[in-house]
Design an enzyme around this catalytic site. Structure first.
Site, PDB file in Angstrom:
ATOM      1  N   TYR A 170      14.540  -2.450  -0.388  1.00  0.00           N
ATOM      2  CA  TYR A 170      13.760  -2.783  -1.586  1.00  0.00           C
ATOM      3  C   TYR A 170      12.483  -1.965  -1.803  1.00  0.00           C
ATOM      4  CZ  TYR A 170      10.662  -4.985  -4.792  1.00  0.00           C
ATOM      5  OH  TYR A 170       9.793  -5.199  -5.826  1.00  0.00           O
ATOM      6  N   GLY A 189       1.637  -1.089  -4.425  1.00  0.00           N
ATOM      7  CA  GLY A 189       0.382  -1.847  -4.425  1.00  0.00           C
ATOM      8  C   GLY A 189      -0.242  -1.808  -5.807  1.00  0.00           C
ATOM      9  N   ASN A 202      -1.443   2.382   5.136  1.00  0.00           N
ATOM     10  CA  ASN A 202      -0.312   1.545   4.720  1.00  0.00           C
ATOM     11  C   ASN A 202       0.243   0.908   5.986  1.00  0.00           C
ATOM     12  OD1 ASN A 202       3.153   2.235   3.890  1.00  0.00           O
ATOM     13  ND2 ASN A 202       2.014   0.330   3.674  1.00  0.00           N
ATOM     14  N   GLY A 203       0.286  -0.404   6.007  1.00  0.00           N
ATOM     15  CA  GLY A 203       0.792  -1.098   7.187  1.00  0.00           C
ATOM     16  C   GLY A 203      -0.152  -2.219   7.551  1.00  0.00           C
ATOM     17  N   CYS A 234       0.737  -1.221   0.000  1.00  0.00           N
ATOM     18  CA  CYS A 234       0.000   0.000   0.000  1.00  0.00           C
ATOM     19  C   CYS A 234       0.785   1.301   0.000  1.00  0.00           C
ATOM     20  CB  CYS A 234      -1.004   0.058   1.162  1.00  0.00           C
ATOM     21  SG  CYS A 234      -2.018  -1.388   1.275  1.00  0.00           S
TER      22      CYS A 234
END
Ligand code: SF4
Length: 485
Positions: free
Chosen positions: A253, A38, A113-114, A12
């Site tokens: 990454y 995402g 996000n998470g 996300c």
């Protein structure tokens, strides 16, 4: 590089803007720049001063928002947007974010996000209490907690909700008067503040600011809640202060190489990881070959430090679509070759050293080594610019269960044999920290969240079953999952 099934996937990207006439279009561009965070679904919610408008789609940003008529359906000077790759909750339209609900005082939409490590338990309590859930996403819990708070002001209700959740989150929300943002007390997931034409913007990464020509103001601090209104931006710090521990994999990454994260340029850090790797792992080879694209910066650093020439021994096809163009198993088996092909002119008769950012299951590394040998490589050495991944993630990264992590079930020599390379080496955890500009890892207060390498989980893991170590697999969670389907 690994193919989709053999990769840690970041879940996300979030974006928000307050008070800009092109709010929806700017948000669509920001989400486009965050597509790497995402690819399953995307959505935008705007407020036009009277009503909220929402457009949510399964699929990519370009497919969803390139049609001007869709953007025209999103009037208003404030907007939030989200790209999703699911951790909790399956890939269906009802789980596409932002999630919206009418609550006391007007509408509220939120995107995340998470991953919440107590989301399932909170959800069970809410449902038992009569709550009606519209999705199976952990993020929806936040909507319910804000709606049920007995505080008066929205910001106090929002903070009330944040005090009940655990885990990792970068949140962006919108109401009829403001755009809000929040970062978990450790700052595990990233969130930055930008400014464009005098309007404030929130985004997962600075690359989303660059694409719209916005200025990077600063990063949202760990444990900070920001509120953007016509008066400007105000900050709240509702949690006891603690040192930041951002996810170190964002640097390895997840984040785009052109992003600046917590003040650190991603590209230079990845080169530094490659240089540390060269220092730590003496390698006799004729050519350094990156596994594209994510292995490129580390391979450049490795080549510069070792003095071994850098060459593109693997060519990436950037136009490979999704699995639907692989109609048969024999075609699917070609998987890696669809995306990558060996550059025989570079590798034939050579001792090559492949550089990649990480190994998860190892299935793709096997195919890459075989492809190099079939292209005539004399020796194939493999060097990884991060330590072995031995533990699953519960903070918003889609990791296989522990048993499917190659390094969790094989020692170094067994991994080398499985992958089929002549030698294999990983960057050490202290080498990684040195590349990050730290003297070494501080075991009492690690400077980063790094538990996929160390097993040192920084927060309670309420929804993780102590026995299986699987998320949502405790008896309580299993019954809930059975319930929500
Ligand atoms: S396990 Fe920790 S370090 Fe690894 S990806 Fe997840 S949050 Fe990041």
């Amino acid at each position: 590089m690994q193919d989709d099934a053999d990769r840690l996937r970041e879940e996300c990207g979030v974006f928000g803007v307050f008070g800009h006439p092109d709010a929806a279009a700017i948000t669509a561009l920001g989400l486009h720049a965050l597509q790497h965070r995402g690819q399953e679904s995307t959505g935008i919610v705007t407020f036009d001063g009277v009503r909220f408008h929402s457009e949510r789609r399964l699929g990519l940003v370009g497919d969803a928002f390139s049609d001007e008529r869709i953007i025209a359906n999103l009037p208003g000077a404030s907007a939030i947007g989200h790209n999703r790759y699911s951790t909790t909750g399956e890939t269906v339209l009802r789980n596409v974010q932002p999630l919206f609900s009418e609550i006391t005082g007007g509408g509220f939409a939120v995107c995340h996000n998470g991953n919440l490590t107590n989301g399932l338990s909170l959800r069970e309590g809410l449902i038992r209490d009569g709550a009606i859930c519209q999705s199976t996403s952990d993020t929806e819990v936040i909507l319910h907690l804000v709606a049920r708070s007995r505080k008066n002001r929205f910001i106090d209700r929002f903070i009330d909700a944040l005090r009940q959740i655990e885990g990792a989150y970068a949140l962006v929300g919108i109401t009829n008067k403001k755009v809000v943002g929040a970062r978990d007390p450790l700052g595990i997931r990233p969130l930055v503040i930008g400014e464009l034409d005098g309007c404030y913007i929130l985004a997962s990464e600075t690359c989303a600011l660059d694409i719209i020509g916005a200025r990077h103001v600063r990063d949202v601090k760990n444990g900070e809640v920001v509120v953007i209104t016509e008066e400007g931006i105000e900050s709240h710090f509702p949690f006891p202060p603690q040192p930041m521990r951002p996810c170190i994999f964002e640097y390895i990454y997840f984040s785009r190489p052109d992003s600046i994260l917590n003040g650190r340029p991603i590209y230079s850090l990845r080169k530094a990881m490659g240089m540390e790797l060269a220092r730590e792992t003496q390698t006799l080879a004729d050519v350094v070959v990156p596994v594209p694209d994510s292995g490129v910066p580390a391979a450049l650093g490795f080549a510069q430090e070792s003095g071994i020439p850098y060459e593109l021994g693997i060519i990436r096809n950037h136009y490979v679509g999704r699995t639907f163009i692989e109609p048969t198993q024999s075609i699917r088996a070609l998987g890696v070759r669809m995306k990558h092909s060996a550059n025989r002119a570079v590798v034939e008769g050579k001792r090559i050293v492949l550089i990649d950012d990480s190994i998860v299951r190892g299935t793709t590394s096997v195919k890459i080594v075989r492809m190099m040998r079939e292209a005539g490589a004399r020796e194939v050495h493999f060097r990884i610019s991060s330590p072995p991944i031995r533990f699953p993630d519960f903070y918003g990264i889609d990791t296989p269960v522990r048993d499917n992590l190659l390094a969790a079930t094989h020692d170094l020599e067994e991994m080398r044999q499985y992958i089929g390379c002549d030698s294999l080496a990983f960057l050490s955890i202290d080498g990684l920290y040195r590349a990050m500009g730290e003297k070494e890892r501080d075991p009492r207060r690690p400077q980063f969240t790094d538990h996929c390498f160390t097993g040192d989980y920084p927060t309670p893991l309420t929804d993780v079953d102590g026995t299986s170590g699987r998320f949502g697999q405790g008896p309580k969670q299993l019954s809930l999952l059975a319930e929500v389907g």
